[in-house]
Write an enzyme that holds these catalytic residues in place. Structure first.
Site, PDB file in Angstrom:
ATOM      1  N   GLU A 147       0.552  -1.580   0.017  1.00  0.00           N
ATOM      2  CA  GLU A 147       0.232  -0.415  -0.247  1.00  0.00           C
ATOM      3  C   GLU A 147       0.717   1.333  -0.411  1.00  0.00           C
ATOM      4  O   GLU A 147       0.698   2.137  -0.501  1.00  0.00           O
ATOM      5  CB  GLU A 147      -0.822  -0.243   1.624  1.00  0.00           C
ATOM      6  CG  GLU A 147      -2.298  -0.799   1.037  1.00  0.00           C
ATOM      7  CD  GLU A 147      -2.915  -1.316   2.485  1.00  0.00           C
ATOM      8  OE1 GLU A 147      -3.802  -0.406   2.503  1.00  0.00           O
ATOM      9  OE2 GLU A 147      -2.343  -1.362   3.511  1.00  0.00           O
ATOM     10  N   TYR A 167     -13.983  26.509  -0.416  1.00  0.00           N
ATOM     11  CA  TYR A 167     -13.522  25.935  -1.119  1.00  0.00           C
ATOM     12  C   TYR A 167     -12.460  25.432  -1.991  1.00  0.00           C
ATOM     13  O   TYR A 167     -12.463  23.754  -2.124  1.00  0.00           O
ATOM     14  CB  TYR A 167     -14.815  25.109  -1.356  1.00  0.00           C
ATOM     15  CG  TYR A 167     -15.999  25.572  -2.409  1.00  0.00           C
ATOM     16  CD1 TYR A 167     -15.388  25.017  -3.903  1.00  0.00           C
ATOM     17  CD2 TYR A 167     -16.842  26.048  -2.131  1.00  0.00           C
ATOM     18  CE1 TYR A 167     -16.201  25.720  -4.711  1.00  0.00           C
ATOM     19  CE2 TYR A 167     -17.653  26.156  -3.546  1.00  0.00           C
ATOM     20  CZ  TYR A 167     -17.228  26.517  -4.339  1.00  0.00           C
ATOM     21  OH  TYR A 167     -18.260  26.983  -6.070  1.00  0.00           O
ATOM     22  N   GLU A 216      -7.854   6.653  10.093  1.00  0.00           N
ATOM     23  CA  GLU A 216      -7.963   7.451  11.450  1.00  0.00           C
ATOM     24  C   GLU A 216      -6.539   8.771  11.415  1.00  0.00           C
ATOM     25  O   GLU A 216      -6.809  10.316  11.582  1.00  0.00           O
ATOM     26  CB  GLU A 216      -7.722   6.628  12.603  1.00  0.00           C
ATOM     27  CG  GLU A 216      -8.726   5.450  12.294  1.00  0.00           C
ATOM     28  CD  GLU A 216      -8.500   4.177  11.828  1.00  0.00           C
ATOM     29  OE1 GLU A 216      -9.403   3.644  12.326  1.00  0.00           O
ATOM     30  OE2 GLU A 216      -7.573   4.260  11.042  1.00  0.00           O
ATOM     31  N   LYS A 233     -11.793   4.642   1.340  1.00  0.00           N
ATOM     32  CA  LYS A 233     -10.288   3.962   1.382  1.00  0.00           C
ATOM     33  C   LYS A 233     -11.103   2.837   0.297  1.00  0.00           C
ATOM     34  O   LYS A 233     -11.327   1.633   1.058  1.00  0.00           O
ATOM     35  CB  LYS A 233      -9.664   3.620   1.951  1.00  0.00           C
ATOM     36  CG  LYS A 233      -8.134   2.572   1.307  1.00  0.00           C
ATOM     37  CD  LYS A 233      -7.572   2.279   3.058  1.00  0.00           C
ATOM     38  CE  LYS A 233      -6.164   1.841   2.924  1.00  0.00           C
ATOM     39  NZ  LYS A 233      -5.762   1.344   3.560  1.00  0.00           N
TER      40      LYS A 233
END
Length: 116
Positions: A13, A45, A65, A95
């Protein structure tokens, strides 16, 4: 907002990367900006998108997290000097290519944070 990130507990990953998407809801008083139609009185934004993508591309982190918390902190920091006050935010990290062995659509973590 989406970008390639290199987050996860597995070496592949961090080596190969994968797409992460982050959804953000900002809480602020929009009345001054709406009354005057003045971008300087709200939270831009376009700038938010740049902050979020920069955080996705940072790291690498083992956990989504960690990505969520660091992104929230970066957003609050970015808007410290804004004319509009960022009061709180909701942030979801997606994810969708997580290395899970069963069928799934998406893995997410959602946090709510208020101005520190």
């Amino acid at each position: 907002m989406s970008a390639t990130g290199y987050h996860g507990v597995f070496d592949h990953e961090k080596r190969d990367g994968q797409e992460f998407t982050i959804d953000v809801t900002l809480y602020t008083d929009i009345q001054p900006a709406a009354a005057t139609d003045d971008l300087a009185l709200t939270l831009n934004y376009g700038e938010l998108a740049e902050v979020v993508v920069r955080e996705i591309q940072s790291g690498p982190y083992d956990l989504i997290e960690t990505l969520a918390e660091r992104t929230a902190a970066a957003i609050f920091s970015h808007y410290d000097d804004a004319a509009a006050r960022l009061v709180a935010l909701d942030l979801t990290v997606h994810k969708p290519q997580a290395p899970i062995t069963v069928p799934f659509r998406d893995v997410t973590i959602t946090i709510h944070r208020e101005r520190p």
